[in-house]
Structure formats: structure tokens, C-alpha cells
Scaffold this active site. Sequence first.
Site, PDB file in Angstrom:
ATOM      1  N   GLU A  27      13.373 -16.911  -4.370  1.00  0.00           N
ATOM      2  CA  GLU A  27      13.258 -18.213  -5.032  1.00  0.00           C
ATOM      3  C   GLU A  27      14.437 -18.411  -5.988  1.00  0.00           C
ATOM      4  O   GLU A  27      14.562 -17.666  -6.964  1.00  0.00           O
ATOM      5  CB  GLU A  27      11.948 -18.255  -5.828  1.00  0.00           C
ATOM      6  CG  GLU A  27      11.721 -19.564  -6.565  1.00  0.00           C
ATOM      7  CD  GLU A  27      10.388 -19.578  -7.313  1.00  0.00           C
ATOM      8  OE1 GLU A  27      10.009 -18.538  -7.881  1.00  0.00           O
ATOM      9  OE2 GLU A  27       9.743 -20.639  -7.333  1.00  0.00           O
ATOM     10  N   GLU A  64      15.890 -18.568 -16.921  1.00  0.00           N
ATOM     11  CA  GLU A  64      15.004 -17.435 -16.596  1.00  0.00           C
ATOM     12  C   GLU A  64      15.727 -16.264 -15.952  1.00  0.00           C
ATOM     13  O   GLU A  64      15.262 -15.134 -16.019  1.00  0.00           O
ATOM     14  CB  GLU A  64      13.867 -17.906 -15.668  1.00  0.00           C
ATOM     15  CG  GLU A  64      12.909 -18.876 -16.325  1.00  0.00           C
ATOM     16  CD  GLU A  64      11.717 -19.177 -15.421  1.00  0.00           C
ATOM     17  OE1 GLU A  64      11.014 -18.254 -15.009  1.00  0.00           O
ATOM     18  OE2 GLU A  64      11.517 -20.370 -15.124  1.00  0.00           O
ATOM     19  N   ASP A  73      11.556 -24.487  -5.298  1.00  0.00           N
ATOM     20  CA  ASP A  73      10.590 -24.912  -6.316  1.00  0.00           C
ATOM     21  C   ASP A  73      11.176 -26.156  -6.988  1.00  0.00           C
ATOM     22  O   ASP A  73      12.277 -26.109  -7.549  1.00  0.00           O
ATOM     23  CB  ASP A  73      10.404 -23.758  -7.317  1.00  0.00           C
ATOM     24  CG  ASP A  73       9.404 -24.057  -8.423  1.00  0.00           C
ATOM     25  OD1 ASP A  73       9.348 -25.217  -8.880  1.00  0.00           O
ATOM     26  OD2 ASP A  73       8.722 -23.128  -8.866  1.00  0.00           O
ATOM     27  N   HIS A  90      12.581 -25.900 -10.620  1.00  0.00           N
ATOM     28  CA  HIS A  90      13.901 -25.277 -10.761  1.00  0.00           C
ATOM     29  C   HIS A  90      14.978 -26.181 -10.161  1.00  0.00           C
ATOM     30  O   HIS A  90      16.080 -26.298 -10.706  1.00  0.00           O
ATOM     31  CB  HIS A  90      13.924 -23.910 -10.078  1.00  0.00           C
ATOM     32  CG  HIS A  90      12.917 -22.952 -10.635  1.00  0.00           C
ATOM     33  ND1 HIS A  90      12.878 -22.602 -11.965  1.00  0.00           N
ATOM     34  CD2 HIS A  90      11.897 -22.275 -10.051  1.00  0.00           C
ATOM     35  CE1 HIS A  90      11.878 -21.747 -12.170  1.00  0.00           C
ATOM     36  NE2 HIS A  90      11.265 -21.537 -11.036  1.00  0.00           N
ATOM     37  N   HIS A 124       7.337 -24.668  -3.537  1.00  0.00           N
ATOM     38  CA  HIS A 124       6.535 -24.867  -4.756  1.00  0.00           C
ATOM     39  C   HIS A 124       6.745 -26.271  -5.295  1.00  0.00           C
ATOM     40  O   HIS A 124       7.883 -26.737  -5.380  1.00  0.00           O
ATOM     41  CB  HIS A 124       6.975 -23.899  -5.866  1.00  0.00           C
ATOM     42  CG  HIS A 124       6.398 -22.520  -5.737  1.00  0.00           C
ATOM     43  ND1 HIS A 124       6.868 -21.450  -6.483  1.00  0.00           N
ATOM     44  CD2 HIS A 124       5.376 -22.047  -4.984  1.00  0.00           C
ATOM     45  CE1 HIS A 124       6.150 -20.377  -6.168  1.00  0.00           C
ATOM     46  NE2 HIS A 124       5.254 -20.702  -5.259  1.00  0.00           N
ATOM     47  N   ARG A 143       7.145 -29.663 -15.527  1.00  0.00           N
ATOM     48  CA  ARG A 143       6.315 -28.558 -15.008  1.00  0.00           C
ATOM     49  C   ARG A 143       4.819 -28.828 -15.127  1.00  0.00           C
ATOM     50  O   ARG A 143       4.007 -27.916 -15.080  1.00  0.00           O
ATOM     51  CB  ARG A 143       6.681 -27.198 -15.607  1.00  0.00           C
ATOM     52  CG  ARG A 143       6.624 -26.144 -14.506  1.00  0.00           C
ATOM     53  CD  ARG A 143       7.165 -24.796 -14.809  1.00  0.00           C
ATOM     54  NE  ARG A 143       7.380 -24.113 -13.529  1.00  0.00           N
ATOM     55  CZ  ARG A 143       7.834 -22.886 -13.381  1.00  0.00           C
ATOM     56  NH1 ARG A 143       8.139 -22.162 -14.451  1.00  0.00           N
ATOM     57  NH2 ARG A 143       7.999 -22.358 -12.192  1.00  0.00           N
ATOM     58  N   GLU A 193       2.500 -25.103  -8.194  1.00  0.00           N
ATOM     59  CA  GLU A 193       2.699 -24.094  -9.247  1.00  0.00           C
ATOM     60  C   GLU A 193       3.141 -24.853 -10.502  1.00  0.00           C
ATOM     61  O   GLU A 193       4.308 -25.183 -10.654  1.00  0.00           O
ATOM     62  CB  GLU A 193       3.764 -23.074  -8.848  1.00  0.00           C
ATOM     63  CG  GLU A 193       3.905 -21.965  -9.878  1.00  0.00           C
ATOM     64  CD  GLU A 193       5.177 -21.162  -9.693  1.00  0.00           C
ATOM     65  OE1 GLU A 193       5.100 -19.934  -9.718  1.00  0.00           O
ATOM     66  OE2 GLU A 193       6.265 -21.784  -9.542  1.00  0.00           O
TER      67      GLU A 193
HETATM   68  C1  LER Z   1       7.738 -18.406  -9.878  1.00  0.00           C
HETATM   69  O1  LER Z   1       7.428 -18.977  -8.647  1.00  0.00           O
HETATM   70  C2  LER Z   1       8.609 -19.281 -10.675  1.00  0.00           C
HETATM   71  O2  LER Z   1       8.840 -20.419 -10.333  1.00  0.00           O
HETATM   72  C3  LER Z   1       9.231 -18.765 -11.897  1.00  0.00           C
HETATM   73  O3  LER Z   1       9.520 -19.790 -12.798  1.00  0.00           O
HETATM   74  C4  LER Z   1       8.426 -17.685 -12.560  1.00  0.00           C
HETATM   75  O4  LER Z   1       9.032 -17.328 -13.744  1.00  0.00           O
HETATM   76 MN    MN Z   2       8.045 -21.177  -8.389  1.00  0.00          MN
END
Ligand code: LER
Ligand code: MN
Length: 270
Positions: free
Chosen positions: A152, A158, A185, A188, A211, A217, A246
Amino acid sequence: MKTAIVLSTHAARFNAVAFKGDFEANVAKIATWGYNGVELAIRDPKLVDANALLTMVNQHGLKVPAIGTGQAWGEEGLSFTDPAPDVRAAAIQRVCDHVPFAARTGAVIIIGLLRGIVKPGVEHEQAYAWLVEALQRCSATAAPHGVRLVLEPINRYETTLINNVDQGLALIEAVGADNFGLLLDTFHMNIEEPTIEDSIQAAGDRIFHFHVADSNRWYPGAGHLDFKSILDALFATGYQGFVSGEFMPLPDADTSAQRSIAHLRQIQGG
Ligand code: LER
Ligand code: MN
């Protein structure tokens, strides 16, 4: 559209009766709301009663499309890019340990923060080489079982390793395994991609899992992302996997889960 939602579990406590009760109650609610699957976070598969877990999930008509591994980083500090060889070896072993359960459920194994971050004193190039080697070994172990791995891209706040789709595709090239792809995701992507839809198109058939969360978020529909346009781009790639929620449990977990699926369904119908 097949929908799933990330269900926080604590593998080490799964056998505890109270936790199991909570877990089953959550699974039952998720099924009632119309989801097709639950994405499970499992720190160590050795601590999970896989039969009991699967029986329960299946009894509620749900699938397990993905297994999250990040707890092994968060709680044990395992990582593919730690300077200590034994820590890297343990991280590789842990991912390989997920393969039998993933094979039974058809789940992809997620490499999120288990890839690590580049630690002080480690060259980025060195960390990248360790990452490629670890992914090659895990992919090779998973392949005979028909199991796929996904990395991912995670935003810059992060991790310092693989933040966007371009970097993810370069990594796929370096690893060179058919069963290794990407988990995208939208949270992100909103931070890192110039245009979310173009990046989805570029990732194409290497998108093995997806995701959804909105720009803040929260659940889809609570921020400013255009999920109609995003999902159109996703399905235009031929994606047949799950759209997995998520997001933060706000204003509370039940409300966010119900609002998410309502928004996504409305978009799909409209
Ligand atoms: C996990 O799927 C994710 O998106 C991250 O932000 C977890 O820290
Ligand atoms: Mn994610």
C-alpha cells in the site's frame, strides 16, 4: 460492487470469550448492513483460531478479502527494512505465516507499515534493497498457494518508503512477481497523487485491493472526494475485487459504516 470493511481485531485476544462475543456482534452487524466481507487485522496467525474465525465469518455470509499485518510493526516493531537482520527475517517469516490462512480465504496479504520506514543511519537505497528482497521472498512463498501480496502506498507523514503509485509501480518492476501488486487507499492518494483517477488508470491491473476513506479520513461522503469519479476509474481498469472501507469510527463506528455503504451504493446506482 463488492464491499468490505476493516474490522479491528486483536488476534492475541481473539480466543477470549468476551472479545469473541464483541467480534461476532460486529460481524453480524456488518452483514446486516449489506457488506460482503470483513478485512481482518491479524498480528500473528499463530495466535488465531483460524477455523473458529472463518466459521463465524462465513456463517454470516461474509468473505475475508484481505489480511492486514500492520500490528506486527506497531506492537512488535517487525519490519522489512530494520537494520537488524533478525528483525527483518522475523518480518519475512511473519508474512509467510499468513499464507495458509490467506489461501483458505482467498485474501490478499497487505504489506502496509510492516515495510518499515528508513531508520536513522540507514541509506534509502539500502532500505529499498532490503524491501525488494523481502517482497521477492514472500511472493515466492505465497505463489504456489495462489496467494497474492499487496503493498500500500502510504502518505509521507507515515512512511518514507513508497508514498505513491509511481513508486509502487517501480517497486513492482523491481520485485518482478506476478502475485505482487498494489493496495490503493483514497485517503493516501488524496495527499500524494496529482490526480487520483489518472493514478488508478496507471496502476491498472496491478490494483489487487482498494481502501476507501474520504479526504478527512471519515467515511466516503463526509469529505470532498468524488467517489463516483474514483469508482468509475477503478472499475474501468477491470477491477473485480472488494471496495474496503477503512476510515475513522466517527461520529461512531456503526454510523460511519452504514453511511459509507449508503453513499457508495447511491453512487453506483446513479
Ligand atoms: C493501512 O491500510 C493504512 O492505510 C495506513 O494509514 C495505516 O497506518
Ligand atoms: Mn489503507
